[in-house]
Design an enzyme around this catalytic site. Sequence first.
Site, mmCIF file in Angstrom:
data_model
loop_
_atom_site.group_PDB
_atom_site.id
_atom_site.type_symbol
_atom_site.label_atom_id
_atom_site.label_comp_id
_atom_site.label_asym_id
_atom_site.label_seq_id
_atom_site.Cartn_x
_atom_site.Cartn_y
_atom_site.Cartn_z
ATOM 1 N N HIS A 49 15.820 24.116 15.837
ATOM 2 C CA HIS A 49 16.272 23.714 14.500
ATOM 3 C C HIS A 49 16.678 22.249 14.497
ATOM 4 O O HIS A 49 17.279 21.742 15.448
ATOM 5 C CB HIS A 49 17.452 24.577 14.063
ATOM 6 N N HIS A 50 16.340 21.565 13.398
ATOM 7 C CA HIS A 50 16.652 20.139 13.274
ATOM 8 C C HIS A 50 18.160 19.879 13.245
ATOM 9 O O HIS A 50 18.617 18.771 13.525
ATOM 10 C CB HIS A 50 16.004 19.580 12.004
ATOM 11 N N ALA A 51 18.962 20.898 12.915
ATOM 12 C CA ALA A 51 20.417 20.718 12.950
ATOM 13 C C ALA A 51 20.916 20.513 14.371
ATOM 14 O O ALA A 51 21.970 19.918 14.587
ATOM 15 C CB ALA A 51 21.111 21.929 12.330
#
Length: 476
Positions: free
Chosen positions: A133-135
């Site tokens: 995930h980009h988070a």
Amino acid sequence: MAQLTALDAQFLHFETATNHANIAGLAILDGDVNRSDLQDLLQQRLPYVPALRRKLAPVPLGLDHPYWVREDDLDLDYHVREIGLPPRGDDRQLAEQVSRLHARRLDRSRPLWEIYLIHGLSGGRMGLYTKIHHAAVDGIGGADVLAALLDLTPEPAPPPAVPPEEDEEPPTPLAMVGHALTRLAANPAQAVRFAAAAVPHLDEIPVVSWLPGAGLVSRLARRAAGAGQAPRLPQLPAPRTPFSGPLSAHRRFAFVSLPLEEVKEVRRAFGVTVNDVVMAVCAGALRRWLEAHGGVPDRPLVAGVPFSLREAGRSEPGNQVTIMTAPLAVHLEDPVERLRHVQQAMRRIKDRFSLAPARWLREFSESMPAALMGLAARSAFGLVGQTMPPINVAISNVPGPQFPLYVCGARLLTHYPVSVITDVSGGVNITAFSYNGSVDVGVVTDRRMVPDPWELTHDLRKSLDELRNEACRDTP
């Protein structure tokens, strides 16, 4: 325990049924990797890769950004999966499988990553699809995660001699709420500071920069602050294209490898950078695609180009990235003119960026109350995506190692990025990664807008050939 920054949290907030924040890579390996061997390798190296051993801990009532907490019972049988391709096992079947995997959201109750071993690829090869995930990471952080699986020789290296860092104990729910209330009280003052600091950079902010007088106000503010004159950024609204507007829930993926030496031939012939050539090749490919699908606009496309905010020698967790916009001269028929147009635009952006890195997105995010960010992000994405998307296409070029790497003894042949598209950034993402003499390009599209991304990969090859022909013509 680490808390997500406001920018990290944005990647959680903007996700909807059609906008996903997965970044991934598709490695093609020479040979087959056993799932249990890969799990054993991960078991040894996970303690040294924080992004893979942490999960989200939400703050009560959503008053603040979530925290990262250690997952004490990491289920590698869940995170490491394997599938097989149907007979033939060709590249198109592999890409179709990756398209489906990439469109699935990650389970937020677990660490935000998955790995798929994809067997049955023709020629004795295997696919290894890694999604995170980009988070949790940006592009550079994602490369660091991938590096945890890779070795310089077929024989896996032993674990580092240095013991891994121990995670701090997570805060109690009461401590989370207390910290959230403190931040909430500070938000108004932080917003005022951001507003004052943002005025000199209004011309860098998509949509805002189009407002009448934004450029003049920015120049006056820089002069008043004694910052001097900065290179002017191009200000063009993004033209409407077949890949503009709200996305569907489905993705398509295709890939191509271009010889790095051919890219360098063009670089040497015209005195530009490798990145300039990659951008110009993308411009040529998009022009060809638009000619076949509705016509070429009479002005440049607007490309979203990621820039790293990481300082040399520093390794900060989370996202340290911003997006700059650059004109992409698809309206120019001559390939050399397109290349020169790209060169000038990228030079202006780099000169401006070197004077004052564009941190406005991160600072703006920090100035907003966390409890409002989710609603604001989704509302802004929906409104801007349907009315005036500031970007047509996302393009990124990531330099990689120029020597062979291995996963559990299998040689890494190519590595194709599989990146993000959104309502705001357009229905096409072209990301290039240079590795061991080739430029490996992954193209992600919205299935409804661009149903056959292989057209674009073929056009990328033709666009590079076009520039090479011009380079040969100009060489004595």
